[in-house]
Design an enzyme around this catalytic site. Structure first.
Site, PDB file in Angstrom:
ATOM      1  N   HIS A 134       0.956  -1.150  -0.045  1.00  0.00           N
ATOM      2  CA  HIS A 134       0.084  -0.011  -0.001  1.00  0.00           C
ATOM      3  C   HIS A 134       0.972   1.190  -0.018  1.00  0.00           C
ATOM      4  O   HIS A 134       0.368   2.246  -0.112  1.00  0.00           O
ATOM      5  CB  HIS A 134      -0.831   0.033   1.202  1.00  0.00           C
ATOM      6  CG  HIS A 134      -1.886  -1.110   1.307  1.00  0.00           C
ATOM      7  ND1 HIS A 134      -2.707  -1.389   0.137  1.00  0.00           N
ATOM      8  CD2 HIS A 134      -2.125  -2.061   2.199  1.00  0.00           C
ATOM      9  CE1 HIS A 134      -3.408  -2.637   0.375  1.00  0.00           C
ATOM     10  NE2 HIS A 134      -3.067  -2.904   1.645  1.00  0.00           N
ATOM     11  N   HIS A 173      -5.980  -7.410   0.255  1.00  0.00           N
ATOM     12  CA  HIS A 173      -6.420  -5.906   0.043  1.00  0.00           C
ATOM     13  C   HIS A 173      -5.752  -5.744  -1.314  1.00  0.00           C
ATOM     14  O   HIS A 173      -4.607  -6.149  -1.716  1.00  0.00           O
ATOM     15  CB  HIS A 173      -5.876  -5.129   1.211  1.00  0.00           C
ATOM     16  CG  HIS A 173      -6.425  -5.354   2.505  1.00  0.00           C
ATOM     17  ND1 HIS A 173      -5.692  -5.978   3.567  1.00  0.00           N
ATOM     18  CD2 HIS A 173      -7.388  -5.052   3.047  1.00  0.00           C
ATOM     19  CE1 HIS A 173      -6.302  -6.258   4.474  1.00  0.00           C
ATOM     20  NE2 HIS A 173      -7.459  -5.350   4.255  1.00  0.00           N
ATOM     21  N   ASP A 264      -4.099 -12.606   4.603  1.00  0.00           N
ATOM     22  CA  ASP A 264      -5.371 -12.089   5.116  1.00  0.00           C
ATOM     23  C   ASP A 264      -6.591 -12.580   4.552  1.00  0.00           C
ATOM     24  O   ASP A 264      -7.778 -12.147   4.864  1.00  0.00           O
ATOM     25  CB  ASP A 264      -5.460 -10.624   5.544  1.00  0.00           C
ATOM     26  CG  ASP A 264      -4.684  -9.834   4.067  1.00  0.00           C
ATOM     27  OD1 ASP A 264      -4.301 -10.603   3.247  1.00  0.00           O
ATOM     28  OD2 ASP A 264      -4.184  -8.627   4.541  1.00  0.00           O
ATOM     29  N   TYR A 304      -3.521 -11.465   9.655  1.00  0.00           N
ATOM     30  CA  TYR A 304      -3.816 -11.074  10.913  1.00  0.00           C
ATOM     31  C   TYR A 304      -4.412 -11.993  11.812  1.00  0.00           C
ATOM     32  O   TYR A 304      -4.846 -11.693  12.985  1.00  0.00           O
ATOM     33  CB  TYR A 304      -4.636  -9.769  10.848  1.00  0.00           C
ATOM     34  CG  TYR A 304      -4.080  -8.776   9.976  1.00  0.00           C
ATOM     35  CD1 TYR A 304      -2.814  -8.466  10.373  1.00  0.00           C
ATOM     36  CD2 TYR A 304      -4.250  -8.667   8.683  1.00  0.00           C
ATOM     37  CE1 TYR A 304      -2.075  -7.552   9.265  1.00  0.00           C
ATOM     38  CE2 TYR A 304      -3.746  -7.817   7.741  1.00  0.00           C
ATOM     39  CZ  TYR A 304      -2.449  -7.267   7.948  1.00  0.00           C
ATOM     40  OH  TYR A 304      -2.008  -6.439   7.387  1.00  0.00           O
TER      41      TYR A 304
HETATM   42  N1  Q9C Z   1     -11.384  -2.487  10.089  1.00  0.00           N
HETATM   43  C1  Q9C Z   1      -2.141  -4.883   4.673  1.00  0.00           C
HETATM   44  O1  Q9C Z   1      -2.693  -5.777   4.936  1.00  0.00           O
HETATM   45  N2  Q9C Z   1      -7.864  -2.151   7.815  1.00  0.00           N
HETATM   46  N3  Q9C Z   1      -2.579  -3.708   5.017  1.00  0.00           N
HETATM   47  C2  Q9C Z   1      -9.127  -1.479   7.454  1.00  0.00           C
HETATM   48  C3  Q9C Z   1     -10.330  -2.099   9.470  1.00  0.00           C
HETATM   49  C4  Q9C Z   1      -6.575  -1.662   7.301  1.00  0.00           C
HETATM   50  C5  Q9C Z   1      -3.948  -3.708   5.528  1.00  0.00           C
HETATM   51  C6  Q9C Z   1     -10.280  -1.877   7.992  1.00  0.00           C
HETATM   52  C7  Q9C Z   1      -5.992  -2.961   6.266  1.00  0.00           C
HETATM   53  C8  Q9C Z   1      -4.510  -2.546   5.886  1.00  0.00           C
HETATM   54  C9  Q9C Z   1      -0.720  -4.877   4.378  1.00  0.00           C
HETATM   55 ZN    ZN Z   2      -3.788  -6.989   3.216  1.00  0.00          ZN
END
Ligand code: Q9C
Ligand code: ZN
Length: 694
Positions: A134, A173, A264, A304
């Site tokens: 990101h 993501h 994830d 996570y």
């Molecule tokens: N409920 C990576 O997996 N979370 N970044 C947004 C929260 C942020 C993900 C929703 C996700 C960042 C590397």
């Molecule tokens: Zn991610």
């Protein structure tokens, strides 16, 4: 040549000082390494020394401010100031160690890739944090500071002169930053599978949707597979691999593959809410290992749920090391919305990739403007529900919706069961070899020396009988686990195959097996012998007309278990790959055989490399228990080469790519593929997305 790993124990220091439960936490790193240690994987790897990225490396894809802003926080102890700075970015925390560790993450990724390109290691994994996909040109985002994968890819382009790099992003993501960095660049094919929910899924961007396919020279080289539903699992992901990623990747023919490997989308991850099982990551990994001569770099991104993260990452590493791929069971039709995602991607990309031009609905001639959402023709577009403007500040706490403790406990138990079920013993890869010792091929092919010779009683009455005993011993040593796979060279093999298949089922209790006839003129004796046996799936690549045409589906309840592709023996690799990815591989996955038997012969125009690749892809199944029979091989270069590619694939060595698979599929083979899909999809619903769209 072996597998590299890179990590640095300092990477546990980066943590959120004001929210110790923050998703991107140090335990992610430690739990992966601990699981790899438990499975005794670390001592089998070459350790690639971690190092900080240089300023020049960062500046290849980032602005100078991206360095200076973070550099100013290094060692900084004012927590409030850190929190305030963090709040300027979308989902981020900064720790006094973050600058140093971000440099280390990026530099180690470059080091891993350069070791692969230098031939010091075959493939490898970077267990690093913070993650990277990101991190945009001039903005930190989503736990990421420097784009580790993009920097390594740009390094390979600039310093090693690579012309084709495939980046596969299986993090849940969208790696919007990686997409942006190579959006115009046809040298980098970016392929991402991600949650989307019509924009309701983070990072809520229109650019994550499927019609964003690149720009200028890069048109067609950016591929987004957005998923609009949660709970996508193995069936959905495998369908995306078989129908999109693998055909396109083989057509692209990369020189290097880099994976943005987030875990994830795995079962149990509260961020993704998807259901990919840890074992499925082995399948993702193995299916990419045939590309680019095996040059594959897997780079950690998200993930996570500690349990599924650690298991998924450890199984990825174990697969890179060449251990057998665990079985995944109960594959089903991909979900309706996954089918739609696949169809949408095929639709917008079909003019750029020959392998996508096989569906009747998709008449290539009528495409005008690919950016103009022609897919409306098939299903209504759902309104975008993301956020178009950027807030001034962001929350700096990462609070996941509380999980129902009962659901959490169930997930945990489910994961424990999966983990227990996929934990295989480490066994060295042994390839058995059965042939008449006087067979000239034995003396001409050096690679045979590295196989395990299968013995038989010398006192047989005839050579044919001796060979059949030898073949049976080969299958038996595979079933015993003495060899993982094997090859056999024999004259006219039909009778021998029938007897041995029967032996595996009747005397050895093999529950189900797949027989793939890749001989250019298959006789139908084998299919006839098993046409009522639901334990043996008989597939054939070429037509065995007039007796077994494509409509022939066996008898009564065994209807599902005969699949004839009906290709012409003189068809090209493009046709063979297409039949394999679109039909045979999905069916094989859904069938889930315990043993695979392949027969081939020296005629036919399939290249040796294509054959080797197919054998490699099949090693994902049946725990790698594969036997390949070469019928009447001639001592010609092409025969020898086919045997060589096959043994290389079975030994887990880098296999070459076929010369050119870029041409369009012939009309007759497109017709065969469509006919087979139509006839078979009532029985094999993994083929279902190929149906007419409502
Ligand atoms: N409920 C990576 O997996 N979370 N970044 C947004 C929260 C942020 C993900 C929703 C996700 C960042 C590397
Ligand atoms: Zn991610």
């Amino acid at each position: 040549m072996t597998t590299g790993i890179t990590y640095d124990n300092r990477m546990v220091e980066h943590k959120c000082l004001w929210d110790l439960n923050y998703n991107e936490k140090p335990e992610r790193f430690t739990s992966i390494l601990q699981r790899c240690e438990e499975l005794q994987l670390l001592n089998r790897c070459i350790h690639v020394k971690p190092r900080a990225a240089t300023k020049e490396e960062l500046l290849m894809v980032h602005t100078p401010e991206m360095i200076s802003i973070l550099k100013n926080t290094a060692g900084f102890s004012d927590q409030e100031a850190l929190e305030q700075l963090s709040s300027k970015y979308d989902f981020l925390y900064i720790h006094p160690s973050t600058y140093d560790l971000s440099l280390l993450a990026a530099g180690s990724t470059v080091e891993l890739v350069s070791n692969i390109l230098d031939g010091k290691i075959k493939n490898g994994m970077a267990v690093i944090r913070p993650p990277g996909h990101h991190a945009m040109k001039s903005e930190y985002c989503g736990y990421c500071f420097y784009n580790n994968v993009a920097i390594a890819a740009q390094y390979a382009l600039d310093n090693q002169g690579l012309k084709r790099i495939l980046i596969v992003d299986w993090d849940i993501h969208h790696g919007q930053a990686t997409q942006q960095m190579f959006y115009d660049d046809p040298r980098v094919l970016y392929f991402s599978i991600h949650g989307y929910q019509n924009g309701a899924f983070w990072p809520h961007l229109r650019e994550s949707d499927y019609h964003n396919i690149g720009r200028g020279a890069g048109l067609g080289y950016n591929i987004n597979v957005p998923m609009n539903e949660i709970k996508m699992g193995n069936s959905d992901y495998m369908a995306i691999f078989h129908q999109l990623l693998l055909p396109i990747a083989y057509e692209f023919n990369p020189e290097l593959v880099i994976v943005s490997a987030g875990y994830d989308a795995a079962l149990g991850c509260p961020e993704g809410e998807m259901e990919v099982t840890p074992a499925c990551y082995s399948h993702f990994t193995n299916s990419l290992m045939g590309l680019a001569n095996g040059r594959l770099a897997v780079v950690l991104e998200g993930g996570y749920c500690l349990k599924s993260l650690a298991e998924g990452a450890a199984l990825t590493l174990r697969t890179l090391l060449g251990d057998p791929v665990p079985l995944i069971q109960n594959l089903d039709a991909p979900k309706k919305s996954a089918q739609q995602a696949i169809m949408s991607v095929m639709y917008v990309l079909r003019r750029y990739w020959n392998c996508l031009q096989h569906l009747e609905e998709f008449n290539v001639q009528e495409i005008k403007d690919p950016m103009n959402l022609p897919e409306d023709k098939f299903w209504p577009r759902i309104e975008f529900v993301g956020s178009d403007e950027k807030p001034e500040t962001y929350a700096t706490r990462d609070i996941c919706p509380a999980q129902d403790p009962k659901v959490a406990a169930e997930l945990d138990a489910q994961l424990d069961a999966l983990i227990a079920g996929t934990c295989l013993d480490v066994q060295p890869n042994r390839v058995g070899f059965a042939a008449n010792p006087a067979e000239p091929i034995v003396t001409q092919l050096e690679i045979i020396q590295r196989c395990h010779m299968i013995q038989t009683e010398p006192s047989q009455t005839s050579l044919a009988e001796e060979m059949s005993g030898m073949f049976r011993n080969l299958i038996s040593s595979i079933l015993d686990g003495a060899c993982r796979s094997g090859i056999a060279i024999m004259e006219n093999s039909s009778e021998n195959l029938i007897q041995t298949l029967k032996y595996a089922i009747d005397s050895r209790g093999t529950k189900n097996m797949m027989f793939i006839d890749m001989r250019s003129h298959p006789d139908c004796k084998i299919q006839r012998s098993f046409q009522e046996d639901v334990r043996i799936l008989c597939a054939s690549l070429y037509s065995a007309l007039p007796l077994d045409d494509v409509e022939f589906v066996g008898l009564t309840d065994s209807k599902r278990y005969i699949v004839n592709m009906d290709l012409q023996p003189n068809c090209g690799d493009a046709e063979i790959f297409s039949s394999f990815f679109r039909v045979l591989l999905p069916i094989a996955y859904q069938f889930g055989p315990q043993l695979i038997v392949i027969a081939t012969d020296p005629s036919g125009t399939m290249s040796a490399e294509c054959f080797g690749q197919i054998v490699h892809l099949l090693t994902s199944l049946a725990g790698g228990r594969l036997s390949v029979t070469f019928e009447n091989p001639l001592v010609t270069n092409s025969s020898l080469r086919r045997i060589q590619c096959c043994v290389q694939a079975l030994l887990g060595e880098p296999i070459d790519m076929p010369g050119e698979i870029h041409h369009r599929l012939s009309a007759t083979s497109v017709c065969s593929i469509r006919t087979v899909i139509k006839a078979r999809n009532p029985y094999w619903n993994a083929l279902q997305f190929n149906m007419q769209v409502p």
